[in-house]
Design a protein around this motif. Sequence first.
Motif, PDB file in Angstrom:
ATOM      1  N   ILE A 166       1.026  -1.260  -0.108  1.00 41.18           N
ATOM      2  CA  ILE A 166       0.129  -0.083   0.082  1.00 41.18           C
ATOM      3  C   ILE A 166       1.012   1.278   0.142  1.00 41.18           C
ATOM      4  O   ILE A 166       0.903   2.167  -0.827  1.00 41.18           O
ATOM      5  CB  ILE A 166      -0.930  -0.102   1.314  1.00 41.18           C
ATOM      6  CG1 ILE A 166      -1.946  -1.151   1.077  1.00 41.18           C
ATOM      7  CG2 ILE A 166      -1.589   1.138   1.402  1.00 41.18           C
ATOM      8  CD1 ILE A 166      -2.610  -1.293   2.188  1.00 41.18           C
ATOM      9  N   THR A 167       1.839   1.220   0.689  1.00 39.29           N
ATOM     10  CA  THR A 167       2.828   2.364   0.655  1.00 39.29           C
ATOM     11  C   THR A 167       3.408   2.673  -0.433  1.00 39.29           C
ATOM     12  O   THR A 167       3.597   3.751  -0.901  1.00 39.29           O
ATOM     13  CB  THR A 167       3.719   2.243   1.955  1.00 39.29           C
ATOM     14  OG1 THR A 167       3.074   2.084   3.190  1.00 39.29           O
ATOM     15  CG2 THR A 167       4.832   3.493   2.186  1.00 39.29           C
ATOM     16  N   LEU A 168       3.946   1.259  -0.872  1.00 37.17           N
ATOM     17  CA  LEU A 168       4.727   1.728  -2.294  1.00 37.17           C
ATOM     18  C   LEU A 168       3.597   2.328  -3.500  1.00 37.17           C
ATOM     19  O   LEU A 168       3.993   3.134  -4.178  1.00 37.17           O
ATOM     20  CB  LEU A 168       5.320   0.327  -2.768  1.00 37.17           C
ATOM     21  CG  LEU A 168       5.841   0.375  -3.947  1.00 37.17           C
ATOM     22  CD1 LEU A 168       7.210   1.155  -4.116  1.00 37.17           C
ATOM     23  CD2 LEU A 168       6.521  -1.251  -4.367  1.00 37.17           C
ATOM     24  N   SER A 169       2.363   1.656  -3.438  1.00 38.60           N
ATOM     25  CA  SER A 169       1.213   2.062  -4.399  1.00 38.60           C
ATOM     26  C   SER A 169       1.041   3.346  -4.539  1.00 38.60           C
ATOM     27  O   SER A 169       1.093   4.287  -5.422  1.00 38.60           O
ATOM     28  CB  SER A 169       0.187   1.100  -4.307  1.00 38.60           C
ATOM     29  OG  SER A 169       0.423  -0.188  -4.689  1.00 38.60           O
ATOM     30  N   ALA A 170       0.882   4.014  -2.891  1.00 37.50           N
ATOM     31  CA  ALA A 170       0.630   5.530  -2.753  1.00 37.50           C
ATOM     32  C   ALA A 170       1.718   6.195  -3.263  1.00 37.50           C
ATOM     33  O   ALA A 170       1.495   7.325  -3.797  1.00 37.50           O
ATOM     34  CB  ALA A 170       0.284   5.578  -1.408  1.00 37.50           C
ATOM     35  N   ALA A 171       3.078   5.929  -2.958  1.00 36.73           N
ATOM     36  CA  ALA A 171       4.272   6.698  -3.307  1.00 36.73           C
ATOM     37  C   ALA A 171       4.315   6.604  -4.790  1.00 36.73           C
ATOM     38  O   ALA A 171       4.578   7.767  -5.446  1.00 36.73           O
ATOM     39  CB  ALA A 171       5.445   6.005  -2.696  1.00 36.73           C
ATOM     40  N   LEU A 172       4.025   5.537  -5.559  1.00 33.30           N
ATOM     41  CA  LEU A 172       3.992   5.474  -6.771  1.00 33.30           C
ATOM     42  C   LEU A 172       2.934   6.605  -7.595  1.00 33.30           C
ATOM     43  O   LEU A 172       3.453   7.239  -8.381  1.00 33.30           O
ATOM     44  CB  LEU A 172       3.909   4.085  -7.444  1.00 33.30           C
ATOM     45  CG  LEU A 172       4.302   3.813  -8.817  1.00 33.30           C
ATOM     46  CD1 LEU A 172       5.567   4.072  -9.289  1.00 33.30           C
ATOM     47  CD2 LEU A 172       3.777   2.372  -9.432  1.00 33.30           C
ATOM     48  N   ILE A 173       1.759   6.406  -7.046  1.00 32.13           N
ATOM     49  CA  ILE A 173       0.748   7.175  -7.485  1.00 32.13           C
ATOM     50  C   ILE A 173       1.098   8.808  -7.188  1.00 32.13           C
ATOM     51  O   ILE A 173       0.933   9.581  -8.166  1.00 32.13           O
ATOM     52  CB  ILE A 173      -0.622   6.831  -6.964  1.00 32.13           C
ATOM     53  CG1 ILE A 173      -1.250   5.388  -7.364  1.00 32.13           C
ATOM     54  CG2 ILE A 173      -1.659   7.913  -7.029  1.00 32.13           C
ATOM     55  CD1 ILE A 173      -2.317   5.023  -6.659  1.00 32.13           C
ATOM     56  N   ILE A 174       1.584   9.060  -5.986  1.00 32.61           N
ATOM     57  CA  ILE A 174       1.980  10.511  -5.824  1.00 32.61           C
ATOM     58  C   ILE A 174       3.104  11.015  -6.888  1.00 32.61           C
ATOM     59  O   ILE A 174       3.115  12.094  -7.332  1.00 32.61           O
ATOM     60  CB  ILE A 174       2.440  10.523  -4.369  1.00 32.61           C
ATOM     61  CG1 ILE A 174       1.172  10.610  -3.639  1.00 32.61           C
ATOM     62  CG2 ILE A 174       3.104  11.971  -4.187  1.00 32.61           C
ATOM     63  CD1 ILE A 174       1.373  10.572  -2.176  1.00 32.61           C
ATOM     64  N   LEU A 175       4.215  10.087  -7.125  1.00 32.04           N
ATOM     65  CA  LEU A 175       5.036  10.282  -8.150  1.00 32.04           C
ATOM     66  C   LEU A 175       4.606  10.441  -9.426  1.00 32.04           C
ATOM     67  O   LEU A 175       4.928  11.546 -10.070  1.00 32.04           O
ATOM     68  CB  LEU A 175       5.982   9.201  -8.174  1.00 32.04           C
ATOM     69  CG  LEU A 175       7.236   9.341  -8.931  1.00 32.04           C
ATOM     70  CD1 LEU A 175       8.006  10.577  -8.328  1.00 32.04           C
ATOM     71  CD2 LEU A 175       8.256   8.170  -8.836  1.00 32.04           C
ATOM     72  N   ILE A 176       3.667   9.683  -9.909  1.00 31.91           N
ATOM     73  CA  ILE A 176       3.128   9.899 -11.267  1.00 31.91           C
ATOM     74  C   ILE A 176       2.222  11.260 -11.405  1.00 31.91           C
ATOM     75  O   ILE A 176       2.325  11.937 -12.304  1.00 31.91           O
ATOM     76  CB  ILE A 176       2.225   8.657 -11.385  1.00 31.91           C
ATOM     77  CG1 ILE A 176       2.938   7.376 -11.929  1.00 31.91           C
ATOM     78  CG2 ILE A 176       1.311   9.184 -12.803  1.00 31.91           C
ATOM     79  CD1 ILE A 176       2.327   6.140 -11.725  1.00 31.91           C
ATOM     80  N   LEU A 177       1.539  11.625 -10.162  1.00 30.93           N
ATOM     81  CA  LEU A 177       0.862  12.735 -10.189  1.00 30.93           C
ATOM     82  C   LEU A 177       1.753  14.048 -10.395  1.00 30.93           C
ATOM     83  O   LEU A 177       1.410  14.984 -11.097  1.00 30.93           O
ATOM     84  CB  LEU A 177      -0.318  12.812  -8.958  1.00 30.93           C
ATOM     85  CG  LEU A 177      -1.414  12.030  -9.089  1.00 30.93           C
ATOM     86  CD1 LEU A 177      -1.937  12.128  -7.752  1.00 30.93           C
ATOM     87  CD2 LEU A 177      -2.195  12.409 -10.240  1.00 30.93           C
ATOM     88  N   VAL A 178       2.687  13.862  -9.541  1.00 29.55           N
ATOM     89  CA  VAL A 178       3.798  15.062  -9.709  1.00 29.55           C
ATOM     90  C   VAL A 178       4.578  15.354 -10.851  1.00 29.55           C
ATOM     91  O   VAL A 178       4.515  16.022 -11.393  1.00 29.55           O
ATOM     92  CB  VAL A 178       4.850  14.958  -8.360  1.00 29.55           C
ATOM     93  CG1 VAL A 178       6.246  15.922  -8.608  1.00 29.55           C
ATOM     94  CG2 VAL A 178       4.258  15.142  -7.262  1.00 29.55           C
TER      95      VAL A 178
END
Length: 173
Positions: free
Chosen positions: A18-30
């Motif tokens: 979950i933490t990895l997925s959230a970090a990846l989503i945030i990185l894509i949005l940025v």
Amino acid sequence: MRANRRKRPPVMSAGRWITLSAALIILILVALNWYYRSVQSPVWREEQAAEAEAKDRGSLSSVDSSYHYVWDEPVWIVKGKDHNGDATYVWLKQNESITLRADEGLAKADIKERFLLGKPDADISHLKLGLFGGQPVWEIFYSRDQAGVTNHYYEFYRFRDGVFLITYKLPAR
């Protein structure tokens, strides 16, 4: 046989996924935000320059909106308020400008009403200010269904008095 051997816990637990997925989503949005801003920044700079030029040439005290318009030639159309608080439009061509108060021409609602009186079945896509033949105009882009075929048209009306100028019919698909 070893009966007391414990099973080793997995490296990626549910919490870590979950933490990895959230970090990846945030990185894509940025990254998407950065890309959007880098693509749009030249347009925003040009718009800011046009608005500053309209304030200078058209004696505007504030700017409400602006857009780039192209028909005969590229022009920026800026709407704002003059020093008396009157709504004013400025058409910025390359080396000259035209400044008119809104009350010196026909209002958008009036031109729309006039247009729909003559063509009540028309579906207006947009109605905006433009420049046609070197003079300020209202441009109406609309469509009409005739015998099962949808035709698209551009019509131009003089800004100052609403006099009809010309219609262009686009080829049907």
